[in-house]
Design a protein around this motif. Sequence first.
Motif, short mmCIF file in Angstrom:
data_model
loop_
_atom_site.label_atom_id
_atom_site.label_comp_id
_atom_site.label_asym_id
_atom_site.label_seq_id
_atom_site.Cartn_x
_atom_site.Cartn_y
_atom_site.Cartn_z
N ASP A 33 0.86 -1.17 0.00
CA ASP A 33 0.00 0.00 0.00
C ASP A 33 0.91 1.23 0.00
OD1 ASP A 33 -3.03 -0.75 1.93
OD2 ASP A 33 -2.07 -1.80 0.26
N SER A 52 -4.53 1.56 -1.92
CA SER A 52 -4.26 0.15 -1.67
C SER A 52 -3.37 -0.43 -2.77
CB SER A 52 -5.58 -0.62 -1.62
OG SER A 52 -6.26 -0.52 -2.85
N ILE A 57 -8.77 0.96 -3.60
CA ILE A 57 -9.21 1.72 -2.42
C ILE A 57 -8.29 2.92 -2.25
CG2 ILE A 57 -9.61 1.66 0.05
CD1 ILE A 57 -9.89 -1.39 -0.19
N THR A 58 -8.90 4.09 -2.10
CA THR A 58 -8.13 5.31 -1.88
C THR A 58 -8.64 6.03 -0.64
OG1 THR A 58 -9.59 6.55 -3.36
CG2 THR A 58 -7.58 5.64 -4.32
N TYR A 59 -7.74 6.79 -0.04
CA TYR A 59 -8.06 7.56 1.15
C TYR A 59 -7.52 8.98 0.95
CZ TYR A 59 -7.85 2.76 3.04
OH TYR A 59 -8.00 1.41 3.26
#
Length: 123
Positions: A33, A52, A57-59
């Motif tokens: 990640d 990720s 998946i992103t933040y």
Amino acid sequence: QVQLVESGGGLVQAGGSLRLSCAASGRTFSSYDMGWFRQAPGKERESVAAISRGGGITYYVDSMKGRSTISRDNAKNTVYLQMNSLKPEDTAVYYCAASAGRPGLSRSGYNYWGQGTQVTVSS
């Protein structure tokens, strides 16, 4: 182990855009990640965005939501941070980091760090 080299920083006027890149060594980039962090003078290093290992998946930290996009190209061992509508308060050294775990935006979960690239936003 993975080595990280950031590029793409520079001086930009407020409202402008920059695209940061982080090139990783090794053949296991897709096992990590990745995250972007930044540190302004006199302040603690803070998270900006993370992605990720598969890219699904992103933040984003609240201050960068809607103004930035994190992406990765596992074939090129590279992670990117596109930043738009930049503000003077975005001025900082930007670091990319890699984690064998799944830390999201948690700085402590990242094991490997690059040397950073300076972003300066003038008003």
